[in-house]
Structures are given as structure tokens and as C-alpha cells.
Write a protein that holds these residues in place. Structure first.
Motif, PDB file in Angstrom:
ATOM      1  N   THR A  52      -4.580 -46.057 -81.388  1.00 15.20           N
ATOM      2  CA  THR A  52      -4.904 -45.114 -82.461  1.00 15.20           C
ATOM      3  C   THR A  52      -6.398 -44.838 -82.450  1.00 15.20           C
ATOM      4  O   THR A  52      -7.204 -45.731 -82.177  1.00 15.20           O
ATOM      5  N   ARG A  53      -6.757 -43.598 -82.748  1.00 11.84           N
ATOM      6  CA  ARG A  53      -8.153 -43.252 -82.977  1.00 11.84           C
ATOM      7  C   ARG A  53      -8.234 -42.340 -84.192  1.00 11.84           C
ATOM      8  O   ARG A  53      -7.225 -41.750 -84.604  1.00 11.84           O
ATOM      9  N   SER A  54      -9.430 -42.234 -84.770  1.00 13.27           N
ATOM     10  CA  SER A  54      -9.565 -41.452 -85.994  1.00 13.27           C
ATOM     11  C   SER A  54     -10.876 -40.675 -85.982  1.00 13.27           C
ATOM     12  O   SER A  54     -11.870 -41.098 -85.387  1.00 13.27           O
ATOM     13  N   TRP A  55     -10.851 -39.535 -86.643  1.00  9.91           N
ATOM     14  CA  TRP A  55     -12.056 -38.809 -87.011  1.00  9.91           C
ATOM     15  C   TRP A  55     -12.241 -38.997 -88.508  1.00  9.91           C
ATOM     16  O   TRP A  55     -11.412 -38.562 -89.311  1.00  9.91           O
ATOM     17  N   ILE A  56     -13.303 -39.676 -88.907  1.00 16.46           N
ATOM     18  CA  ILE A  56     -13.558 -39.910 -90.328  1.00 16.46           C
ATOM     19  C   ILE A  56     -14.324 -38.708 -90.862  1.00 16.46           C
ATOM     20  O   ILE A  56     -15.473 -38.464 -90.489  1.00 16.46           O
ATOM     21  N   LEU A  57     -13.677 -37.960 -91.742  1.00 19.57           N
ATOM     22  CA  LEU A  57     -14.224 -36.714 -92.257  1.00 19.57           C
ATOM     23  C   LEU A  57     -15.051 -36.906 -93.518  1.00 19.57           C
ATOM     24  O   LEU A  57     -16.014 -36.169 -93.749  1.00 19.57           O
ATOM     25  N   ALA A  58     -14.679 -37.880 -94.345  1.00 20.14           N
ATOM     26  CA  ALA A  58     -15.377 -38.091 -95.612  1.00 20.14           C
ATOM     27  C   ALA A  58     -15.282 -39.551 -96.001  1.00 20.14           C
ATOM     28  O   ALA A  58     -14.266 -40.205 -95.750  1.00 20.14           O
ATOM     29  N   ARG A  59     -16.367 -40.045 -96.612  1.00 18.96           N
ATOM     30  CA  ARG A  59     -16.394 -41.393 -97.182  1.00 18.96           C
ATOM     31  C   ARG A  59     -17.302 -41.333 -98.395  1.00 18.96           C
ATOM     32  O   ARG A  59     -18.173 -40.441 -98.487  1.00 18.96           O
ATOM     33  N   PRO A  60     -17.135 -42.231 -99.357  1.00 19.54           N
ATOM     34  CA  PRO A  60     -18.034 -42.196-100.513  1.00 19.54           C
ATOM     35  C   PRO A  60     -19.493 -42.307-100.103  1.00 19.54           C
ATOM     36  O   PRO A  60     -19.871 -43.179 -99.320  1.00 19.54           O
ATOM     37  N   SER A  76      -1.048 -42.602 -80.600  1.00 18.83           N
ATOM     38  CA  SER A  76      -0.361 -42.411 -79.327  1.00 18.83           C
ATOM     39  C   SER A  76       1.025 -43.048 -79.375  1.00 18.83           C
ATOM     40  O   SER A  76       1.325 -43.876 -80.255  1.00 18.83           O
ATOM     41  N   PRO A  77       1.904 -42.697 -78.425  1.00 24.45           N
ATOM     42  CA  PRO A  77       3.238 -43.302 -78.398  1.00 24.45           C
ATOM     43  C   PRO A  77       3.177 -44.826 -78.411  1.00 24.45           C
ATOM     44  O   PRO A  77       2.392 -45.441 -77.691  1.00 24.45           O
ATOM     45  N   GLY A  78       3.988 -45.432 -79.253  1.00 26.79           N
ATOM     46  CA  GLY A  78       4.012 -46.877 -79.383  1.00 26.79           C
ATOM     47  C   GLY A  78       2.949 -47.439 -80.296  1.00 26.79           C
ATOM     48  O   GLY A  78       2.918 -48.647 -80.541  1.00 26.79           O
ATOM     49  N   GLY A  79       2.065 -46.584 -80.811  1.00 24.18           N
ATOM     50  CA  GLY A  79       0.982 -47.054 -81.661  1.00 24.18           C
ATOM     51  C   GLY A  79       1.343 -47.077 -83.126  1.00 24.18           C
ATOM     52  O   GLY A  79       2.429 -46.689 -83.541  1.00 24.18           O
ATOM     53  N   GLY A  80       0.389 -47.558 -83.919  1.00 18.23           N
ATOM     54  CA  GLY A  80       0.573 -47.628 -85.362  1.00 18.23           C
ATOM     55  C   GLY A  80      -0.016 -48.895 -85.933  1.00 18.23           C
ATOM     56  O   GLY A  80      -0.874 -49.537 -85.318  1.00 18.23           O
ATOM     57  N   ASN A 130       4.525 -44.777 -84.311  1.00 23.01           N
ATOM     58  CA  ASN A 130       4.890 -43.583 -83.550  1.00 23.01           C
ATOM     59  C   ASN A 130       5.906 -44.008 -82.511  1.00 23.01           C
ATOM     60  O   ASN A 130       5.562 -44.572 -81.472  1.00 23.01           O
ATOM     61  N   ASP A 131       7.182 -43.745 -82.798  1.00 21.62           N
ATOM     62  CA  ASP A 131       8.265 -44.156 -81.914  1.00 21.62           C
ATOM     63  C   ASP A 131       8.656 -43.058 -80.933  1.00 21.62           C
ATOM     64  O   ASP A 131       9.645 -43.206 -80.196  1.00 21.62           O
ATOM     65  N   SER A 132       7.887 -41.964 -80.919  1.00 23.36           N
ATOM     66  CA  SER A 132       8.222 -40.834 -80.054  1.00 23.36           C
ATOM     67  C   SER A 132       7.478 -40.926 -78.726  1.00 23.36           C
ATOM     68  O   SER A 132       6.695 -41.853 -78.488  1.00 23.36           O
ATOM     69  N   ASP A 133       7.697 -39.925 -77.883  1.00 26.04           N
ATOM     70  CA  ASP A 133       7.025 -39.865 -76.587  1.00 26.04           C
ATOM     71  C   ASP A 133       5.748 -39.038 -76.629  1.00 26.04           C
ATOM     72  O   ASP A 133       5.060 -38.907 -75.602  1.00 26.04           O
ATOM     73  N   GLY A 134       5.411 -38.468 -77.793  1.00 21.11           N
ATOM     74  CA  GLY A 134       4.230 -37.629 -77.909  1.00 21.11           C
ATOM     75  C   GLY A 134       3.253 -38.166 -78.930  1.00 21.11           C
ATOM     76  O   GLY A 134       3.556 -39.088 -79.704  1.00 21.11           O
ATOM     77  N   THR A 135       2.072 -37.592 -78.954  1.00 22.10           N
ATOM     78  CA  THR A 135       1.045 -37.994 -79.909  1.00 22.10           C
ATOM     79  C   THR A 135       1.381 -37.476 -81.302  1.00 22.10           C
ATOM     80  O   THR A 135       1.908 -36.368 -81.461  1.00 22.10           O
ATOM     81  N   ALA A 136       1.085 -38.271 -82.318  1.00 18.58           N
ATOM     82  CA  ALA A 136       1.241 -37.868 -83.714  1.00 18.58           C
ATOM     83  C   ALA A 136      -0.135 -37.832 -84.369  1.00 18.58           C
ATOM     84  O   ALA A 136      -0.946 -38.744 -84.178  1.00 18.58           O
ATOM     85  N   SER A 137      -0.403 -36.766 -85.120  1.00 21.39           N
ATOM     86  CA  SER A 137      -1.686 -36.622 -85.822  1.00 21.39           C
ATOM     87  C   SER A 137      -1.419 -36.369 -87.298  1.00 21.39           C
ATOM     88  O   SER A 137      -0.529 -35.581 -87.649  1.00 21.39           O
ATOM     89  N   PHE A 138      -2.206 -37.033 -88.155  1.00 24.22           N
ATOM     90  CA  PHE A 138      -2.006 -36.844 -89.582  1.00 24.22           C
ATOM     91  C   PHE A 138      -3.323 -36.939 -90.337  1.00 24.22           C
ATOM     92  O   PHE A 138      -4.305 -37.534 -89.869  1.00 24.22           O
TER      93      PHE A 138
END
Length: 273
Positions: A52-60, A76-80, A130-138
Motif C-alpha cells: 500500500t502507498r498513500s498520498w497525504i493530502l491534508a493533516r491538522p 495493490s493486489p493482496g494488500g491491505g 484488496n482481493d482482486s487482481d487490480g489496484t484499488a484506490s480510495f
């Protein structure tokens, strides 16, 4: 009617031949983070998360906005994560932009597809895979929950945007609508994360100036947004971060709908002591 779309960053780097031309702005009352700066080298790994990776957009930030943090998270697939929330008393909203994500809340699995929304109460037992074969973004919005005497902590739930009827704003003939995932009159909730939609040419015809802080992630389309004294062009994938009382308005430029995910803090008395 076209199906809604949800922009997710892809990372990468611009070629070395690219000139420095972008729209990033930091002001006393607002910040604009355009999608072009969400590149690989500004991602962060999150402790307790795998693949997993993240873009941190806002923080206090002291003297700016202080009530929330907001991220784009790419799994990524298998991540979480089996322990995604590190702090007690923190509530979350997840909103899926791309791919498929399984959220297990208090032992019950919920499979989110693009447009999926999950409210995760403070101290809830939840996990993400992420149990799928593709990347998930949220989108991930986090806030320290403020309990209110006489009102229970809200229950967690998951739903798809497509299953909710948008509410037209008064006197707009449906050109400006809001998709609300919780009842605005339910005082147990101290934050709202909604979707705001404008038809081409629709406007916010006055400068909203209010106490709520905002995180605004553009899901689809483009517009000209008035932030404090400036008109700023924004498009799908851009993020706007507004402190309290920043004047704001917009004009949807078309040719399609302009839609964004909106965070705001609500329903609590102002603390003076």
C-alpha cells in the motif's frame, strides 16, 4: 445519462523534457494540490498496511485547518491492513475511486466498487483487503470523534453512491445537487462527507463564508473555483483544502458534470475552554 466517474492518481514521473508548469497554490486561507503533483516520489507508506502507498493530502496544521486528515490510498493486489486505524477515538470514511476493496466491519464483509462509501465509527473493529487482481484506490478521511451527551456513537455502514438519490439544492432546478450519505439532522454525526454535483454552467452564486473546514477532492469534470480573493481552475483529481471562513464559490465549466467529494465538520458547539 453517463455513468459517474471517479478520478484516481496513477503516480509516475513527468519526462525530463517537461517544463515546470503546474497549478499548486498555498495561501493563508486555502491550498490547491493539483493532480499533476501526485507523483511517486511524494507517496508515503502507512505502518500496518501491506502493499500500500498513500498520498497525504491534508493533516491538522496549527493556524490553518485542524479537524481532519485526508489521503488517497492505493492498495495493490493482496494488500491491505488488519489494523488500519492506529489511534483510539478516530472515525473514518472510505470512498472507493477505482478497483474493488473488501472492508470487514465488526466481522461483516462489504465489497466496495467505484462509488462505494464506508463509515467506520471510532474504535470500531475493521479491516481492509484488496482481493482482486487490480489496484484499488480510495479516499480516506479521518477525524477525532467528538462525543455528544445524549446521542449514541453512530453505527458503521457501507453503501454505494449509485443507490442514493441526490438532493437538489433549493431554487436550482436540480442543476446543483448533494448526495448525502448520512442524515444531516442526525446530531450523532460530527462530520459529513458528501458528493456535490453541478451541471455544466451551474454555479454557487454567492461567496460561502462559514466555520466549516473543507477537504474537496474533484471526482469528475472541471470548474473555476473562487477561493478567498482568487479564481482557480480545477479539474478531476485536484484537491482543495480550505480553512474555516475561507470565502468560496464556483462555476462549472462543462462540457460534462462537475463533481467532488466534500468533507466538512458539523453539529458541534464551539469550544472556548
Amino acid at each position: 445519462m453517463n455513468a459517474p466517474s471517479y478520478h484516481a492518481p496513477r503516480g509516475g514521473l513527468p519526462p525530463q523534457s517537461t517544463l515546470l508548469t503546474d497549478r499548486a497554490v498555498v495561501r493563508e486561507a486555502y491550498t490547491v494540490i493539483p493532480r499533476g503533483v501526485l507523483r511517486d516520489i511524494v507517496t508515503s507508506n502507512l505502518p500496518g498496511w501491506n502493499h500500500t502507498r498513500s498520498w497525504i493530502l491534508a493533516r491538522p496544521v496549527t493556524g490553518f485547518a485542524t479537524t481532519f486528515a485526508q489521503y488517497v490510498v492505493e492498495v495493490s493486489p493482496g494488500g491491505g491492513s488488519t489494523e488500519p486505524e492506529p489511534e483510539p477515538g478516530v472515525e473514518s470514511v472510505l470512498f472507493l475511486l477505482d478497483g474493488t476493496l473488501t472492508v470487514v466491519l465488526e466481522g461483516e464483509p462489504h465489497v466496495l466498487t467505484p462509488g462505494g462509501y464506508a463509515y467506520l465509527p471510532p474504535d470500531a473493529d475493521w479491516s481492509v483487503t484488496n482481493d482482486s487482481d487490480g489496484t484499488a484506490s480510495f479516499q480516506w478521511v479521518r477525524k477525532a470523534y467528538e462525543p455528544l451527551r445524549g446521542h449514541p456513537v453512530p453505527s458503521g455502514f457501507a453503501v454505494q453512491e449509485q443507490d442514493i438519490t441526490p438532493t437538489p439544492m433549493p431554487d436550482t432546478d436540480g442543476a446543483w445537487t448533494t448526495t448525502r450519505f448520512v442524515d444531516p439532522d442526525d446530531l450523532s454525526h460530527d462530520m459529513h462527507v458528501n458528493i456535490v454535483t453541478f451541471d455544466p454552467g451551474a454555479v454557487i452564486p454567492f461567496a460561502e463564508t462559514h466555520v466549516m473546514e473543507h477537504g474537496i477532492y474533484v471526482l469528475e469534470g472541471k470548474a473555476v473555483y473562487r477561493l478567498n480573493d482568487d479564481w482557480v481552475e480545477v479539474e478531476a483529481g485536484d484537491f482543495m483544502w480550505l480553512r474555516a471562513f475561507c470565502p468560496q464559490a464556483c462555476y462549472a465549466g462543462g462540457p460534462g458534470k462537475f463533481r467532488y467529494l466534500l468533507y466538512k465538520d458539523v453539529n458541534r458547539q464551539i469550544r472556548l475552554t
